[in-house]
Structure formats: C-alpha cells, structure tokens
Write a protein that holds these residues in place. Sequence first.
Motif, PDB file in Angstrom:
ATOM      1  N   VAL A   1      40.733  42.336  41.377  1.00 16.64           N
ATOM      2  CA  VAL A   1      41.550  41.281  40.780  1.00 16.64           C
ATOM      3  C   VAL A   1      40.728  40.004  40.770  1.00 16.64           C
ATOM      4  O   VAL A   1      40.163  39.610  41.797  1.00 16.64           O
ATOM      5  CB  VAL A   1      42.851  41.072  41.565  1.00 16.64           C
ATOM      6  CG1 VAL A   1      43.633  39.883  41.017  1.00 16.64           C
ATOM      7  CG2 VAL A   1      43.705  42.319  41.522  1.00 16.64           C
ATOM      8  N   THR A   2      40.640  39.352  39.616  1.00 10.65           N
ATOM      9  CA  THR A   2      39.829  38.145  39.488  1.00 10.65           C
ATOM     10  C   THR A   2      40.692  36.956  39.087  1.00 10.65           C
ATOM     11  O   THR A   2      41.700  37.094  38.401  1.00 10.65           O
ATOM     12  CB  THR A   2      38.714  38.328  38.426  1.00 10.65           C
ATOM     13  OG1 THR A   2      39.320  38.567  37.146  1.00 10.65           O
ATOM     14  CG2 THR A   2      37.828  39.508  38.783  1.00 10.65           C
ATOM     15  N   THR A   3      40.259  35.772  39.517  1.00  5.78           N
ATOM     16  CA  THR A   3      40.919  34.514  39.179  1.00  5.78           C
ATOM     17  C   THR A   3      39.887  33.566  38.615  1.00  5.78           C
ATOM     18  O   THR A   3      38.850  33.303  39.242  1.00  5.78           O
ATOM     19  CB  THR A   3      41.567  33.876  40.422  1.00  5.78           C
ATOM     20  OG1 THR A   3      42.477  34.805  41.003  1.00  5.78           O
ATOM     21  CG2 THR A   3      42.312  32.604  40.057  1.00  5.78           C
ATOM     22  N   ARG A   4      40.150  33.033  37.413  1.00  4.29           N
ATOM     23  CA  ARG A   4      39.229  32.079  36.804  1.00  4.29           C
ATOM     24  C   ARG A   4      39.612  30.668  37.233  1.00  4.29           C
ATOM     25  O   ARG A   4      40.732  30.223  37.031  1.00  4.29           O
ATOM     26  CB  ARG A   4      39.265  32.177  35.277  1.00  4.29           C
ATOM     27  CG  ARG A   4      38.239  31.267  34.588  1.00  4.29           C
ATOM     28  CD  ARG A   4      38.243  31.481  33.095  1.00  4.29           C
ATOM     29  NE  ARG A   4      37.835  32.833  32.751  1.00  4.29           N
ATOM     30  CZ  ARG A   4      36.552  33.204  32.685  1.00  4.29           C
ATOM     31  NH1 ARG A   4      35.593  32.357  32.954  1.00  4.29           N
ATOM     32  NH2 ARG A   4      36.255  34.446  32.350  1.00  4.29           N
ATOM     33  N   GLN A   5      38.669  29.987  37.862  1.00  3.13           N
ATOM     34  CA  GLN A   5      38.907  28.632  38.311  1.00  3.13           C
ATOM     35  C   GLN A   5      38.703  27.639  37.157  1.00  3.13           C
ATOM     36  O   GLN A   5      37.733  27.729  36.412  1.00  3.13           O
ATOM     37  CB  GLN A   5      37.944  28.279  39.456  1.00  3.13           C
ATOM     38  CG  GLN A   5      38.068  29.217  40.654  1.00  3.13           C
ATOM     39  CD  GLN A   5      39.438  29.154  41.268  1.00  3.13           C
ATOM     40  OE1 GLN A   5      39.976  28.086  41.519  1.00  3.13           O
ATOM     41  NE2 GLN A   5      40.018  30.324  41.510  1.00  3.13           N
TER      42      GLN A   5
ATOM     43  N   MET B   1      34.339  32.560  39.028  1.00  5.81           N
ATOM     44  CA  MET B   1      35.236  33.708  39.075  1.00  5.81           C
ATOM     45  C   MET B   1      35.321  34.217  40.516  1.00  5.81           C
ATOM     46  O   MET B   1      34.310  34.517  41.132  1.00  5.81           O
ATOM     47  CB  MET B   1      34.728  34.831  38.173  1.00  5.81           C
ATOM     48  CG  MET B   1      35.715  35.955  37.971  1.00  5.81           C
ATOM     49  SD  MET B   1      37.035  35.544  36.824  1.00  5.81           S
ATOM     50  CE  MET B   1      36.145  35.670  35.265  1.00  5.81           C
ATOM     51  N   GLN B   2      36.520  34.267  41.054  1.00  4.68           N
ATOM     52  CA  GLN B   2      36.731  34.826  42.368  1.00  4.68           C
ATOM     53  C   GLN B   2      37.270  36.245  42.198  1.00  4.68           C
ATOM     54  O   GLN B   2      38.175  36.474  41.406  1.00  4.68           O
ATOM     55  CB  GLN B   2      37.704  33.979  43.181  1.00  4.68           C
ATOM     56  CG  GLN B   2      37.160  32.609  43.547  1.00  4.68           C
ATOM     57  CD  GLN B   2      38.130  31.816  44.397  1.00  4.68           C
ATOM     58  OE1 GLN B   2      39.309  32.142  44.463  1.00  4.68           O
ATOM     59  NE2 GLN B   2      37.642  30.789  45.062  1.00  4.68           N
TER      60      GLN B   2
ATOM     61  N   ASN C   1      49.594  34.457  35.722  1.00  2.00           N
ATOM     62  CA  ASN C   1      49.015  34.356  34.376  1.00  2.00           C
ATOM     63  C   ASN C   1      47.509  34.082  34.371  1.00  2.00           C
ATOM     64  O   ASN C   1      46.825  34.386  33.391  1.00  2.00           O
ATOM     65  CB  ASN C   1      49.719  33.261  33.579  1.00  2.00           C
ATOM     66  CG  ASN C   1      51.174  33.612  33.297  1.00  2.00           C
ATOM     67  OD1 ASN C   1      51.588  34.759  33.491  1.00  2.00           O
ATOM     68  ND2 ASN C   1      51.942  32.645  32.843  1.00  2.00           N
ATOM     69  N   ASP C   2      47.007  33.483  35.436  1.00  2.00           N
ATOM     70  CA  ASP C   2      45.583  33.149  35.469  1.00  2.00           C
ATOM     71  C   ASP C   2      44.736  34.242  36.117  1.00  2.00           C
ATOM     72  O   ASP C   2      43.563  34.025  36.408  1.00  2.00           O
ATOM     73  CB  ASP C   2      45.363  31.820  36.210  1.00  2.00           C
ATOM     74  CG  ASP C   2      45.809  31.881  37.663  1.00  2.00           C
ATOM     75  OD1 ASP C   2      46.618  32.775  37.996  1.00  2.00           O
ATOM     76  OD2 ASP C   2      45.347  31.051  38.460  1.00  2.00           O
TER      77      ASP C   2
END
Length: 277
Positions: free
Chosen positions: A200-204, A211-212, A247-248
């Motif tokens: 699972v990735t989260t765009r800062q 990308m985390q 959503n992010d």
Amino acid sequence: MKTYLLISAILLTGIQLYSQKAERLDTIFANEHKNVALFFPQPISQGITGASHFVFSHNRERQQYFGLLQAKPGTESNLLVIDAGGSVYSYILKYRKDLSRLNYFIQGTERIGNAKPDRPGSAKKVEPKRNQFDRDTHYQSFGSYLLRKKERIGRVKKRNQGIILSVENIVFNQNELYFVIQIENQSSLDYDVNFLNLSVTTRQKGKKKSMQSLKKDPVFAYKAPTKIKKGHTARLVYVFPKFSLSNDRQVLLELNEAKGERDVVLKISHRFINNPN
C-alpha cells in the motif's frame, strides 16, 4: 512456587479423572541449547511449568498444536498442559545436558483427565475455534472456486516485454480479501518468478513528492507459480486480512523476475479495494 500452586489448584478444580489410581507421569528432558517440541492432538490453551528455570512457550493469541520447551540447570519440576478441548496432560520435567529426543508427539490417551467434564444440565457445548488446518482447507477450496469463476472487476493490467500482470477479481469473504491474479507470458523466454509482492502506497503532497510504501504479506497463497513457461499463463489467488484505503492511497502489485529485468508493477485504485465483489 506459591503462585504456581494456587494456579494449579484453580485449573484442576472439576477435573474428571479416568481412574482413581495414581498415574505415573512421563519424564521430559530439556536444556538451554535446544528447543524440545511437544505436539498435542488439539491446539494448546494453557501451559504452565512449576519452576522458572523451565520455560514452555506456545502461541497464546492463535492457538496451535505445538509448544516449545527449554530449561536451565536446576531441580526437577512439572508441566501442566490443557488443550482447547479441555484435555489435561501432566509431565515431570528434568534438566539434561545431552538430549536424545527433541520431539514428542502426544497421544490423546496420555491425558490424565478433562477440565470440562460433560454433566447433565451443564452449559451448552462450545464449538472449538477453526484451526489452521481448517483455514487452509477453506482457502484452497474457495481459491479453487474463484479461479473457476468468470467474474471480473474491470481492466486492471500492466505489460512489460511480453509479460502481462493483471488482477481479475477482488472478493471479500469471511473478513478477508481474495485477489485473483493472472500472469501471462507472451515472450519467447520462460519467466522465473523472484517475488510477487503487494504493498500500500501513499503519495505525499508538496513540492518534494515522495512515495511511502507498506508491504502486506498474504495469509495464504493458492497456486502461486515459480516459473511461467513461454506462451503459458498462470492464475493464482492471494488472501489478505480485510483492509480499506483512503483516497490518497493505492495498491502496488509488483512482479519481479529472478535473474532478469522483465519486472512489472501494477497500480490498483482504492476504488477496487473498497468495493470488492
């Protein structure tokens, strides 16, 4: 020692003995250098040793059929084990520098009694929790069903040098998500799978975007391939504990080739994760 005697007295209250005769307890030897494994007919509910220099460890959160015993030099003690069905087992423990036996497969006939005797008018029978064998059987059965099913979630695929990675379906069942995955090899060379990971990735947001990523390990993999021959297709099922995404966030499915560079990274929108079939 006093604490142990009190706990033992509570646990043994109401135990139904098979015989009024004194049972001769078997002796189990252990030391601090090796793990001695004890396998029981049913998952272990409780395990208590009579002295601190003997340690019996087992999974308390997810009951399993085996426990591990270790010991430090000291006087002999005893081990009391109660399984999920209420069967009671008791053994003498002794320290021994050299061990001739590391595995004990306990038979149900070795129990000395039952902590949950059946009595007229007693409480209703409690169904035992589904064990790991039952779960694996369910995963295999449901995974086989999903591979035969023609249901699709939409066009979710990625291609690289003749290798096509796609997610055909995402299904929610018994608080778990099943990912039906297909790997197609349209190239002229066999494809050796190094790994197939889901994260699972989260765009800062901001000027410096980063990308985390958090990798998720499946609780079960059904028909996961190690090689896909040229011109062939492999279909498999990954099972994960249920999760949802904001959503992010999005899911990345990464297929990595062993000793090659035909890697494929497939992005899966949060919409598919939050609205499974």
